[in-house]
Design a protein around this motif. Sequence first.
Motif, PDB file in Angstrom:
ATOM      1  N   LEU A  10       7.337 -10.222  19.402  1.00  0.00           N
ATOM      2  CA  LEU A  10       6.369 -10.442  18.323  1.00  0.00           C
ATOM      3  C   LEU A  10       5.587 -11.736  18.507  1.00  0.00           C
ATOM      4  O   LEU A  10       4.440 -11.843  18.063  1.00  0.00           O
ATOM      5  CB  LEU A  10       7.098 -10.450  16.970  1.00  0.00           C
ATOM      6  N   ASP A  11       6.187 -12.702  19.166  1.00  0.00           N
ATOM      7  CA  ASP A  11       5.490 -13.971  19.393  1.00  0.00           C
ATOM      8  C   ASP A  11       4.266 -13.807  20.293  1.00  0.00           C
ATOM      9  O   ASP A  11       3.396 -14.693  20.323  1.00  0.00           O
ATOM     10  CB  ASP A  11       6.447 -15.000  20.013  1.00  0.00           C
ATOM     11  N   VAL A  25      -5.852  -7.208  23.975  1.00  0.00           N
ATOM     12  CA  VAL A  25      -5.582  -7.439  22.551  1.00  0.00           C
ATOM     13  C   VAL A  25      -4.513  -6.457  22.077  1.00  0.00           C
ATOM     14  O   VAL A  25      -4.229  -5.451  22.730  1.00  0.00           O
ATOM     15  CB  VAL A  25      -6.863  -7.275  21.709  1.00  0.00           C
ATOM     16  N   TYR A  26      -3.961  -6.781  20.896  1.00  0.00           N
ATOM     17  CA  TYR A  26      -2.897  -5.960  20.319  1.00  0.00           C
ATOM     18  C   TYR A  26      -3.413  -5.258  19.067  1.00  0.00           C
ATOM     19  O   TYR A  26      -4.073  -5.870  18.218  1.00  0.00           O
ATOM     20  CB  TYR A  26      -1.687  -6.822  19.953  1.00  0.00           C
ATOM     21  N   PHE A  27      -3.088  -3.984  18.969  1.00  0.00           N
ATOM     22  CA  PHE A  27      -3.427  -3.202  17.772  1.00  0.00           C
ATOM     23  C   PHE A  27      -2.164  -2.410  17.423  1.00  0.00           C
ATOM     24  O   PHE A  27      -1.846  -1.415  18.067  1.00  0.00           O
ATOM     25  CB  PHE A  27      -4.599  -2.273  18.071  1.00  0.00           C
ATOM     26  N   TYR A  28      -1.453  -2.896  16.405  1.00  0.00           N
ATOM     27  CA  TYR A  28      -0.165  -2.292  16.052  1.00  0.00           C
ATOM     28  C   TYR A  28      -0.137  -1.931  14.571  1.00  0.00           C
ATOM     29  O   TYR A  28      -0.798  -2.565  13.738  1.00  0.00           O
ATOM     30  CB  TYR A  28       0.980  -3.267  16.342  1.00  0.00           C
ATOM     31  N   ASP A  38       9.619  -9.506   8.428  1.00  0.00           N
ATOM     32  CA  ASP A  38       9.173 -10.311   7.286  1.00  0.00           C
ATOM     33  C   ASP A  38       8.665 -11.673   7.755  1.00  0.00           C
ATOM     34  O   ASP A  38       7.599 -12.136   7.328  1.00  0.00           O
ATOM     35  CB  ASP A  38      10.325 -10.487   6.297  1.00  0.00           C
ATOM     36  N   ARG A  39       9.416 -12.304   8.649  1.00  0.00           N
ATOM     37  CA  ARG A  39       8.984 -13.612   9.167  1.00  0.00           C
ATOM     38  C   ARG A  39       7.687 -13.479   9.967  1.00  0.00           C
ATOM     39  O   ARG A  39       6.802 -14.343   9.885  1.00  0.00           O
ATOM     40  CB  ARG A  39      10.097 -14.218  10.025  1.00  0.00           C
ATOM     41  N   PHE A  40       7.579 -12.393  10.737  1.00  0.00           N
ATOM     42  CA  PHE A  40       6.363 -12.189  11.527  1.00  0.00           C
ATOM     43  C   PHE A  40       5.142 -11.997  10.626  1.00  0.00           C
ATOM     44  O   PHE A  40       4.077 -12.583  10.863  1.00  0.00           O
ATOM     45  CB  PHE A  40       6.531 -10.972  12.439  1.00  0.00           C
ATOM     46  N   ILE A  41       5.292 -11.169   9.586  1.00  0.00           N
ATOM     47  CA  ILE A  41       4.153 -10.910   8.694  1.00  0.00           C
ATOM     48  C   ILE A  41       3.694 -12.204   8.031  1.00  0.00           C
ATOM     49  O   ILE A  41       2.491 -12.454   7.887  1.00  0.00           O
ATOM     50  CB  ILE A  41       4.522  -9.841   7.643  1.00  0.00           C
ATOM     51  N   ARG A  42       4.647 -13.046   7.647  1.00  0.00           N
ATOM     52  CA  ARG A  42       4.264 -14.328   7.044  1.00  0.00           C
ATOM     53  C   ARG A  42       3.453 -15.175   8.027  1.00  0.00           C
ATOM     54  O   ARG A  42       2.427 -15.756   7.668  1.00  0.00           O
ATOM     55  CB  ARG A  42       5.515 -15.097   6.617  1.00  0.00           C
ATOM     56  N   GLU A 202       2.713   2.012  17.448  1.00  0.00           N
ATOM     57  CA  GLU A 202       3.681   1.817  16.367  1.00  0.00           C
ATOM     58  C   GLU A 202       4.703   0.764  16.789  1.00  0.00           C
ATOM     59  O   GLU A 202       5.257   0.821  17.885  1.00  0.00           O
ATOM     60  CB  GLU A 202       4.402   3.123  16.043  1.00  0.00           C
ATOM     61  N   LEU A 203       4.947  -0.201  15.913  1.00  0.00           N
ATOM     62  CA  LEU A 203       5.945  -1.236  16.193  1.00  0.00           C
ATOM     63  C   LEU A 203       7.331  -0.685  15.878  1.00  0.00           C
ATOM     64  O   LEU A 203       7.584  -0.205  14.766  1.00  0.00           O
ATOM     65  CB  LEU A 203       5.680  -2.476  15.340  1.00  0.00           C
ATOM     66  N   ARG A 204       8.210  -0.776  16.842  1.00  0.00           N
ATOM     67  CA  ARG A 204       9.579  -0.289  16.645  1.00  0.00           C
ATOM     68  C   ARG A 204      10.562  -1.387  17.033  1.00  0.00           C
ATOM     69  O   ARG A 204      10.548  -1.863  18.167  1.00  0.00           O
ATOM     70  CB  ARG A 204       9.829   0.960  17.491  1.00  0.00           C
TER      71      ARG A 204
END
Length: 756
Positions: A10-11, A25-28, A38-42, A202-204
């Motif tokens: 995720l980093d 680029v990333y499109f997820y 949760d930490r990533f979304i923040r 899709e992020l898994r």
Amino acid sequence: MLNHIKIEALDDFFKELGHRKTKGVYFYRINGYNGEIDRFIRAYYEAARKSGVIIEGRIPNPDEKNLAYYSEMMGMDFQMSPGFITSSLKKWLPRMNDNQLHTVADSIYDCLDSLRRAGKNENMLKNAYIKFMCWLYYKFERIVSRLGDNDVPKILYEADISNYELMLLSILSNAGCDVILLQYHGDGNYLKLDPGSETSDELRLQGMTAFPEDYSLKKVQNDIREELNNQRLYGTLPELVNCTNAWIKGKNVLDDIRTPTAMRGNDPRFFYNCFCRINGVDDKLTYVNDLYRMNTELANSRRKVIIVDGEIPAPSVEEIGAIRRQNAYQRQDQMLMDLAGNIVSSAGGEVQALIRKAFLDLMLEEAKKPEMNINKLTGKAVHMLCWLKRYTPHLFSNWKKTDIGCFIHFGPCRAGNEAAFLRMLGRLPVDVLILVPNQNEKCVLTDPLLYEQNCIGSLNVQRFPKAAADLQVGTSAYYAERELDTLMYQDSGIYRNQQYAKANAVTLKTMYEEIPILWKEEVKYRPNFGTTDGIVSIPVIFSKISGVKNRDLDKYWNTVKELVKEEGFLITKVPYIQPMAPNPMKAFAPEFFRNGKLQRDRIKNHRNYVYGFLREDMQEHILDKLQLLIDQKVIKGTFENGMEYTIIATVLNLSKEMIRVLQKFDFTKKNPKLIYINTGENMISLEDSIVAAFLNMVGFDIVFFVPTGYQSVEKYYSKHIFEEHQIGEYVYDLQIPDLRQPPTKTGSWRDIFKRG
């Protein structure tokens, strides 16, 4: 045009374009939740807020004003060609460079071309084109000039996405933008638009579950704002961190408490403390002596020790007054910031920072409780600060980093504030030990840090043995007898004399004919009698009998005589207490009641207090019911014009006969009686009404005989607290016979039940 690439972690989203493994680029899309997500979304939210776009809910279609401005600036021409789109973008979004213009124009053309191949006509393509142009200007203008930069702009989208929105986000992504779609309801809607997941991935991750029901970007925003406020609240954080219980052996908590701090651990980042509760006792014969020996050893090792028996005394008026605060607060952070300013420690900045952090941690946790509001939280915070000011100066006197004080709470925590204070102390350089030797007592304190040692035995010890004079040790035979008591008197329906110290009265709704039957019974045989958590529910009679049945006076007086047979009070002179009768407590009543609470210590220590010779538990019972009488506002005018002071003065000035009856009142046996007869027009006094309501709450059976049917005791009550029985015609000017004489043979209450 940049390619869509896959992440390894995720980093990767936060890496610059030039530092990514492959330039792209990333499109997820995110369809599930866990702590890592949760930490990533923040973090992604913060990145999008600073250099991107956040979409909460679907992008609204261009309105009339948007379209009018577009028409004025661009006209309504449309050509299906990359050149036309490029020149239009240059005019519409002049901050874009040539590379960005061509990339976005080509992407728009590709999208429109796919729509044309899908059968859309020229007018539909024009509408889609204008929609894209308006969205780019009104929603994404801040990032279009940064598309393809090394610091990749971010888009965070929260909603079930539509087809045209997906096309636009794909356009921006191709031009050099990372995109995250938050899909709280799963992937079903998206896959209708992009069945092969060609536009996004899709992020898994392991351990993903459904999003919490209340999850939203608004909540994320509030949480981030709260964290920032908290950082401002906490100020400089302490260097030390608590290592609580991780080092203990746990076999014998008393030994762990004795362990010198140097032997607990040597990591300079931590202080090593205990936060433990011992339920029950291991050895009844040695328990008290073990505590005394431990206390002696702690004193000899020069550790700072505080011992509280029973419960932590509530803050005094003076202690509360010493807390600097405003009259009212509008915001929680404002209140906590202001109140935390009261935390000043002479032990130095590190202790002060530790106390401040523990205080704020606790308050922020308490604030999340559903029943909490800012006024309740302020009250709790003031309580905590009063106790901190009372106890921490001793616990941290001449404090060094290796010092660990000791706070011993002897007995269970029964109140939430008390439990909260101990939880706060458990995060400080203090050993916190809760001792509950009597397993029949329940402690309300719960905490994930708390270590519990559960012992088999149970022992009733009233106070911690601080001195040799406190040592009282029973023999084996003594404890065997106590265990036999437990077997015989616990949930058996058999009760030891004066077994219970607390009781609540429950007024029975009865038929008139039931009164003489219940009157003679011990309360334990009455309906709704019970014991719960050491408190007795006493079913009591509180009735007014109006009229005379069939105008049969002999039978009427015989029924009264039947009740008078039982030991109790008989009042025939109305009023029983004259309104102007001297009352030595009246002048002092205002001293006995502050902030809605009885000042019990002040009452008991007053020179005019006449209940001091009663059993301690009966004194507490009297004061409990006096507080209840005031709290429930049974007497009209309570908290108006000083009525509460009249109630206090009246209840604290009962006759010697009543006091003696209260002294021998056993909550599981026959309860005291009061019969009040009023045959004339004299009004029952306010004081009589107060005494009757109070005695009802204490546990008396009370019957008013009012043959006239006139209003009597109810005149002063704000609510209906007794049962009235209309038994016959009203009769006036009756003379009361000698009720201590046996009933005549002409009839009585018994005749109702005799066989025909």
